[in-house]
Design a protein around this motif. Structure first.
Motif, PDB file in Angstrom:
ATOM      1  N   MET A   1       2.898  29.895   1.521  1.00 45.72           N
ATOM      2  CA  MET A   1       2.489  30.896   0.552  1.00 45.72           C
ATOM      3  C   MET A   1       1.457  31.807   1.213  1.00 45.72           C
ATOM      4  O   MET A   1       0.531  31.340   1.855  1.00 45.72           O
ATOM      5  CB  MET A   1       1.892  30.218  -0.684  1.00 45.72           C
ATOM      6  N   ASP A   2       1.632  33.097   1.007  1.00 52.03           N
ATOM      7  CA  ASP A   2       0.690  34.061   1.554  1.00 52.03           C
ATOM      8  C   ASP A   2      -0.503  34.213   0.628  1.00 52.03           C
ATOM      9  O   ASP A   2      -0.369  34.146  -0.599  1.00 52.03           O
ATOM     10  CB  ASP A   2       1.367  35.420   1.737  1.00 52.03           C
ATOM     11  N   PHE A   3      -1.667  34.435   1.235  1.00 52.82           N
ATOM     12  CA  PHE A   3      -2.877  34.621   0.434  1.00 52.82           C
ATOM     13  C   PHE A   3      -3.845  35.536   1.180  1.00 52.82           C
ATOM     14  O   PHE A   3      -3.765  35.688   2.398  1.00 52.82           O
ATOM     15  CB  PHE A   3      -3.538  33.281   0.097  1.00 52.82           C
ATOM     16  N   GLU A  48      -2.327  41.881 -10.311  1.00 55.07           N
ATOM     17  CA  GLU A  48      -0.887  42.169 -10.324  1.00 55.07           C
ATOM     18  C   GLU A  48      -0.178  41.633  -9.081  1.00 55.07           C
ATOM     19  O   GLU A  48       0.970  41.217  -9.157  1.00 55.07           O
ATOM     20  CB  GLU A  48      -0.661  43.668 -10.486  1.00 55.07           C
ATOM     21  N   ALA A  49      -0.862  41.641  -7.945  1.00 55.45           N
ATOM     22  CA  ALA A  49      -0.251  41.154  -6.705  1.00 55.45           C
ATOM     23  C   ALA A  49      -0.274  39.633  -6.614  1.00 55.45           C
ATOM     24  O   ALA A  49       0.411  39.048  -5.786  1.00 55.45           O
ATOM     25  CB  ALA A  49      -0.958  41.762  -5.493  1.00 55.45           C
ATOM     26  N   GLY A  50      -1.061  38.989  -7.477  1.00 55.82           N
ATOM     27  CA  GLY A  50      -1.180  37.536  -7.467  1.00 55.82           C
ATOM     28  C   GLY A  50      -2.509  37.134  -8.061  1.00 55.82           C
ATOM     29  O   GLY A  50      -3.463  37.918  -8.092  1.00 55.82           O
ATOM     30  N   GLY A  51      -2.563  35.907  -8.545  1.00 56.24           N
ATOM     31  CA  GLY A  51      -3.771  35.417  -9.198  1.00 56.24           C
ATOM     32  C   GLY A  51      -4.878  35.097  -8.216  1.00 56.24           C
ATOM     33  O   GLY A  51      -4.654  34.917  -7.019  1.00 56.24           O
ATOM     34  N   TYR A  52      -6.093  35.025  -8.757  1.00 63.79           N
ATOM     35  CA  TYR A  52      -7.283  34.694  -7.979  1.00 63.79           C
ATOM     36  C   TYR A  52      -7.703  33.259  -8.291  1.00 63.79           C
ATOM     37  O   TYR A  52      -7.709  32.853  -9.455  1.00 63.79           O
ATOM     38  CB  TYR A  52      -8.427  35.652  -8.322  1.00 63.79           C
ATOM     39  N   TYR A  53      -8.090  32.524  -7.233  1.00 60.70           N
ATOM     40  CA  TYR A  53      -8.402  31.109  -7.385  1.00 60.70           C
ATOM     41  C   TYR A  53      -9.599  30.744  -6.513  1.00 60.70           C
ATOM     42  O   TYR A  53      -9.730  31.232  -5.388  1.00 60.70           O
ATOM     43  CB  TYR A  53      -7.200  30.238  -6.977  1.00 60.70           C
ATOM     44  N   GLU A  54     -10.435  29.883  -7.056  1.00 61.43           N
ATOM     45  CA  GLU A  54     -11.513  29.313  -6.253  1.00 61.43           C
ATOM     46  C   GLU A  54     -11.028  27.961  -5.744  1.00 61.43           C
ATOM     47  O   GLU A  54     -10.645  27.089  -6.535  1.00 61.43           O
ATOM     48  CB  GLU A  54     -12.784  29.128  -7.074  1.00 61.43           C
ATOM     49  N   VAL A  55     -11.033  27.807  -4.444  1.00 70.61           N
ATOM     50  CA  VAL A  55     -10.671  26.546  -3.808  1.00 70.61           C
ATOM     51  C   VAL A  55     -11.979  25.851  -3.460  1.00 70.61           C
ATOM     52  O   VAL A  55     -12.877  26.458  -2.871  1.00 70.61           O
ATOM     53  CB  VAL A  55      -9.843  26.784  -2.529  1.00 70.61           C
ATOM     54  N   LEU A  81      -3.651  34.413  -4.297  1.00 65.31           N
ATOM     55  CA  LEU A  81      -2.344  33.895  -3.898  1.00 65.31           C
ATOM     56  C   LEU A  81      -1.300  34.944  -4.234  1.00 65.31           C
ATOM     57  O   LEU A  81      -1.017  35.205  -5.415  1.00 65.31           O
ATOM     58  CB  LEU A  81      -2.046  32.581  -4.625  1.00 65.31           C
ATOM     59  N   LEU A  82      -0.751  35.556  -3.221  1.00 62.85           N
ATOM     60  CA  LEU A  82       0.160  36.677  -3.407  1.00 62.85           C
ATOM     61  C   LEU A  82       1.478  36.220  -4.028  1.00 62.85           C
ATOM     62  O   LEU A  82       2.103  35.269  -3.562  1.00 62.85           O
ATOM     63  CB  LEU A  82       0.398  37.377  -2.073  1.00 62.85           C
ATOM     64  N   GLY A  83       1.850  36.873  -5.114  1.00 61.87           N
ATOM     65  CA  GLY A  83       3.101  36.572  -5.800  1.00 61.87           C
ATOM     66  C   GLY A  83       3.050  35.340  -6.685  1.00 61.87           C
ATOM     67  O   GLY A  83       4.074  34.911  -7.216  1.00 61.87           O
ATOM     68  N   TYR A  84       1.884  34.767  -6.873  1.00 65.51           N
ATOM     69  CA  TYR A  84       1.747  33.554  -7.681  1.00 65.51           C
ATOM     70  C   TYR A  84       0.787  33.835  -8.831  1.00 65.51           C
ATOM     71  O   TYR A  84      -0.289  34.398  -8.633  1.00 65.51           O
ATOM     72  CB  TYR A  84       1.217  32.397  -6.817  1.00 65.51           C
ATOM     73  N   HIS A  85       1.192  33.423 -10.046  1.00 63.61           N
ATOM     74  CA  HIS A  85       0.375  33.673 -11.233  1.00 63.61           C
ATOM     75  C   HIS A  85       0.174  32.426 -12.088  1.00 63.61           C
ATOM     76  O   HIS A  85      -0.244  32.534 -13.237  1.00 63.61           O
ATOM     77  CB  HIS A  85       1.011  34.788 -12.087  1.00 63.61           C
ATOM     78  N   GLY A  86       0.435  31.248 -11.541  1.00 63.77           N
ATOM     79  CA  GLY A  86       0.283  30.007 -12.302  1.00 63.77           C
ATOM     80  C   GLY A  86      -1.173  29.578 -12.390  1.00 63.77           C
ATOM     81  O   GLY A  86      -2.090  30.300 -11.992  1.00 63.77           O
ATOM     82  N   GLY A  88      -2.416  26.941 -10.808  1.00 62.89           N
ATOM     83  CA  GLY A  88      -2.820  26.279  -9.569  1.00 62.89           C
ATOM     84  C   GLY A  88      -2.471  24.808  -9.509  1.00 62.89           C
ATOM     85  O   GLY A  88      -2.484  24.202  -8.442  1.00 62.89           O
ATOM     86  N   GLN A  89      -2.152  24.211 -10.653  1.00 61.40           N
ATOM     87  CA  GLN A  89      -1.881  22.773 -10.687  1.00 61.40           C
ATOM     88  C   GLN A  89      -0.491  22.415 -10.159  1.00 61.40           C
ATOM     89  O   GLN A  89      -0.249  21.265  -9.794  1.00 61.40           O
ATOM     90  CB  GLN A  89      -2.058  22.229 -12.110  1.00 61.40           C
ATOM     91  N   ASP A  90       0.397  23.399 -10.108  1.00 61.06           N
ATOM     92  CA  ASP A  90       1.759  23.126  -9.660  1.00 61.06           C
ATOM     93  C   ASP A  90       2.003  23.495  -8.197  1.00 61.06           C
ATOM     94  O   ASP A  90       3.136  23.471  -7.727  1.00 61.06           O
ATOM     95  CB  ASP A  90       2.764  23.858 -10.553  1.00 61.06           C
ATOM     96  N   LEU A  91       0.941  23.802  -7.471  1.00 60.34           N
ATOM     97  CA  LEU A  91       1.090  24.125  -6.057  1.00 60.34           C
ATOM     98  C   LEU A  91       1.433  22.861  -5.270  1.00 60.34           C
ATOM     99  O   LEU A  91       0.965  21.774  -5.596  1.00 60.34           O
ATOM    100  CB  LEU A  91      -0.202  24.739  -5.517  1.00 60.34           C
ATOM    101  N   ASP A  92       2.233  23.013  -4.225  1.00 58.78           N
ATOM    102  CA  ASP A  92       2.615  21.849  -3.435  1.00 58.78           C
ATOM    103  C   ASP A  92       1.499  21.456  -2.457  1.00 58.78           C
ATOM    104  O   ASP A  92       0.545  22.202  -2.237  1.00 58.78           O
ATOM    105  CB  ASP A  92       3.939  22.090  -2.703  1.00 58.78           C
ATOM    106  N   GLN A  93       1.637  20.268  -1.883  1.00 59.50           N
ATOM    107  CA  GLN A  93       0.605  19.742  -0.993  1.00 59.50           C
ATOM    108  C   GLN A  93       0.407  20.610   0.232  1.00 59.50           C
ATOM    109  O   GLN A  93      -0.715  20.744   0.719  1.00 59.50           O
ATOM    110  CB  GLN A  93       0.941  18.309  -0.577  1.00 59.50           C
ATOM    111  N   GLU A  94       1.452  21.209   0.741  1.00 53.46           N
ATOM    112  CA  GLU A  94       1.321  22.057   1.926  1.00 53.46           C
ATOM    113  C   GLU A  94       0.458  23.283   1.631  1.00 53.46           C
ATOM    114  O   GLU A  94      -0.354  23.691   2.458  1.00 53.46           O
ATOM    115  CB  GLU A  94       2.704  22.479   2.452  1.00 53.46           C
ATOM    116  N   THR A  95       0.588  23.847   0.428  1.00 54.56           N
ATOM    117  CA  THR A  95      -0.256  24.983   0.042  1.00 54.56           C
ATOM    118  C   THR A  95      -1.700  24.538  -0.109  1.00 54.56           C
ATOM    119  O   THR A  95      -2.617  25.222   0.364  1.00 54.56           O
ATOM    120  CB  THR A  95       0.262  25.622  -1.263  1.00 54.56           C
ATOM    121  N   TYR A  96      -1.934  23.393  -0.738  1.00 54.28           N
ATOM    122  CA  TYR A  96      -3.291  22.854  -0.841  1.00 54.28           C
ATOM    123  C   TYR A  96      -3.884  22.651   0.554  1.00 54.28           C
ATOM    124  O   TYR A  96      -5.046  22.972   0.800  1.00 54.28           O
ATOM    125  CB  TYR A  96      -3.291  21.520  -1.592  1.00 54.28           C
TER     126      TYR A  96
END
Length: 131
Positions: A1-3, A48-55, A81-86, A88-96
């Motif tokens: 996933m691009d970010f 619009e390009a993707g949601g914002y998240y604090e990791v 996270l570009l193209g993602y608007h969820g 964050g709980q459904d992200l896969d382990q590789e993205t984490y």
């Protein structure tokens, strides 16, 4: 996933203790939460390009029984996270793993530098966060 990184990595807390009696600890946990991004003028970015998240990486480790130290703290970074608007709980382990690895590397660097000064011998950490 691009970010896109929206902030530098922030060390919110870092604590070093020299222990009399070590306890085995290896807790490195990753959390992600959706945040609202605001522009310098105070307006909210709709994302619009993707949601914002604090990791966040929260850690409490005793890496080496020989030196009996404990390292704990929290590192964070805001990303888009570009193209993602969820949520964050459904992200896969590789993205984490991709999002958290730079924060984990900060822990490793901080520990190396602090132990180099405090113990006159650096401790190299090599651990993986829990997802």
């Amino acid at each position: 996933m691009d970010f896109n990184k929206q902030t530098p990595i922030i060390v919110r807390a870092f604590h070093y203790d020299l222990l009399d009696e070590p306890e085995e600890k290896n807790e490195v946990n990753v959390a992600i939460r959706q945040v609202v991004a605001t522009a310098d003028d105070g307006t909210e970015d709709a994302g619009e390009a993707g949601g914002y998240y604090e990791v966040a990486v929260v850690y409490d480790v005793t890496p080496d029984e020989e030196n009996s130290i404990e390292i704990s703290g929290v590192n964070t970074q805001v990303v888009q996270l570009l193209g993602y608007h969820g949520d964050g709980q459904d992200l896969d382990q590789e993205t984490y793993r991709l999002l958290s690895r730079p924060l984990v590397e900060y822990i490793e660097t901080l520990t190396y530098e602090v132990t180099q000064v405090a113990l006159e011998e650096p401790i190299n950490l090599d651990f993986q966060p829990n997802f």
